[in-house]
Design a protein around this motif. Structure first.
Motif, PDB file in Angstrom:
ATOM      1  N   PHE A  56       0.861  -1.181   0.000  1.00  0.00           N
ATOM      2  CA  PHE A  56       0.000   0.000   0.000  1.00  0.00           C
ATOM      3  C   PHE A  56       0.896   1.228   0.000  1.00  0.00           C
ATOM      4  O   PHE A  56       1.697   1.416   0.903  1.00  0.00           O
ATOM      5  CB  PHE A  56      -0.925   0.018   1.225  1.00  0.00           C
ATOM      6  CG  PHE A  56      -1.757   1.253   1.311  1.00  0.00           C
ATOM      7  CD1 PHE A  56      -2.758   1.503   0.391  1.00  0.00           C
ATOM      8  CD2 PHE A  56      -1.522   2.197   2.295  1.00  0.00           C
ATOM      9  CE1 PHE A  56      -3.525   2.649   0.459  1.00  0.00           C
ATOM     10  CE2 PHE A  56      -2.275   3.348   2.383  1.00  0.00           C
ATOM     11  CZ  PHE A  56      -3.285   3.583   1.456  1.00  0.00           C
ATOM     12  N   TRP A  60      -5.689   3.841  -2.340  1.00  0.00           N
ATOM     13  CA  TRP A  60      -6.527   2.639  -2.202  1.00  0.00           C
ATOM     14  C   TRP A  60      -6.917   2.054  -3.546  1.00  0.00           C
ATOM     15  O   TRP A  60      -6.989   0.844  -3.707  1.00  0.00           O
ATOM     16  CB  TRP A  60      -7.776   2.928  -1.376  1.00  0.00           C
ATOM     17  CG  TRP A  60      -7.479   3.020   0.085  1.00  0.00           C
ATOM     18  CD1 TRP A  60      -7.645   4.111   0.882  1.00  0.00           C
ATOM     19  CD2 TRP A  60      -6.929   2.006   0.919  1.00  0.00           C
ATOM     20  NE1 TRP A  60      -7.227   3.839   2.157  1.00  0.00           N
ATOM     21  CE2 TRP A  60      -6.783   2.541   2.207  1.00  0.00           C
ATOM     22  CE3 TRP A  60      -6.527   0.696   0.701  1.00  0.00           C
ATOM     23  CZ2 TRP A  60      -6.274   1.819   3.275  1.00  0.00           C
ATOM     24  CZ3 TRP A  60      -6.009  -0.037   1.762  1.00  0.00           C
ATOM     25  CH2 TRP A  60      -5.892   0.532   3.037  1.00  0.00           C
ATOM     26  N   ALA A  63      -4.124  -0.016  -4.727  1.00  0.00           N
ATOM     27  CA  ALA A  63      -3.604  -0.965  -3.732  1.00  0.00           C
ATOM     28  C   ALA A  63      -3.869  -2.416  -4.077  1.00  0.00           C
ATOM     29  O   ALA A  63      -3.157  -3.304  -3.615  1.00  0.00           O
ATOM     30  CB  ALA A  63      -4.167  -0.640  -2.350  1.00  0.00           C
ATOM     31  N   CYS A  67      -5.655  -3.664  -0.348  1.00  0.00           N
ATOM     32  CA  CYS A  67      -6.856  -2.992   0.149  1.00  0.00           C
ATOM     33  C   CYS A  67      -7.679  -4.040   0.891  1.00  0.00           C
ATOM     34  O   CYS A  67      -8.512  -4.736   0.315  1.00  0.00           O
ATOM     35  CB  CYS A  67      -7.651  -2.376  -1.013  1.00  0.00           C
ATOM     36  SG  CYS A  67      -9.085  -1.429  -0.467  1.00  0.00           S
ATOM     37  N   PRO A 128     -12.077  -0.767  -3.301  1.00  0.00           N
ATOM     38  CA  PRO A 128     -11.757   0.569  -2.791  1.00  0.00           C
ATOM     39  C   PRO A 128     -12.885   1.596  -2.961  1.00  0.00           C
ATOM     40  O   PRO A 128     -12.905   2.595  -2.252  1.00  0.00           O
ATOM     41  CB  PRO A 128     -10.523   0.978  -3.588  1.00  0.00           C
ATOM     42  CG  PRO A 128     -10.589   0.170  -4.828  1.00  0.00           C
ATOM     43  CD  PRO A 128     -11.247  -1.131  -4.445  1.00  0.00           C
TER      44      PRO A 128
END
Length: 152
Positions: A56, A60, A63, A67, A128
């Motif tokens: 990360f 997000w 990610a 996430c 996300p």
């Protein structure tokens, strides 16, 4: 670190990740503070997943499998850690589901022979945008399968 990193052959499944206990991790009684164990486990998992490219970096949406959120954490303390130094966290997957996983861990001696604490944590991968469960990628699942504990 001055000590050699433990090898994967030290444990029958999963991985040993070296961690360092510092003097300021100890409480007023000279014991590793109970809240430090989950923190060190988290750092060990972060290091392990970084090896697989799962990280990360503040975004997000980018990610991917990083996430995720903790659904449950269980830990039992078995023996006190009474001094700073090099230890290890033994990590493995107990279950790898479609959107969630359960991993096991032991906080142990650097060679993996002595257990100080052990437990499990349940993670759920999140979309996300919706923050709802979403499936792990196949790349993540392949890495995860290598960490699964064999059936007894």
């Amino acid at each position: 670190m001055t000590a050699e990193a433990p090898t994967a052959t030290t444990v029958s499944h999963g991985r040993l990740i070296p961690v360092t206990v510092h003097f300021d991790d100890l409480d007023a009684l000279g014991l590793l503070h109970n809240a430090r164990y989950p923190l060190m486990v988290e750092r060990a998992w972060t290091e392990l997943w970084n090896e697989y490219g799962v990280r990360f970096d503040g975004d997000w949406a980018a990610a991917g499998d990083a996430c995720n959120a903790v659904r449950e954490l269980r830990i039992g303390y078995e023996a006190p850690v009474t001094r700073p130094g090099t230890y290890a966290v033994h990590l493995w997957l107990e279950r790898l589901g479609t959107t969630g996983l359960t991993y096991g861990f032991r906080f142990c001696s650097a060679d993996g022979t002595r257990t100080y604490a052990q437990g499990a944590r349940v993670l759920v991968r999140l979309d996300p945008v919706t923050m709802r469960p979403t499936p792990w990628t196949e790349t993540f699942r392949a890495a995860g399968r290598a960490l699964l504990r064999p059936a007894d």
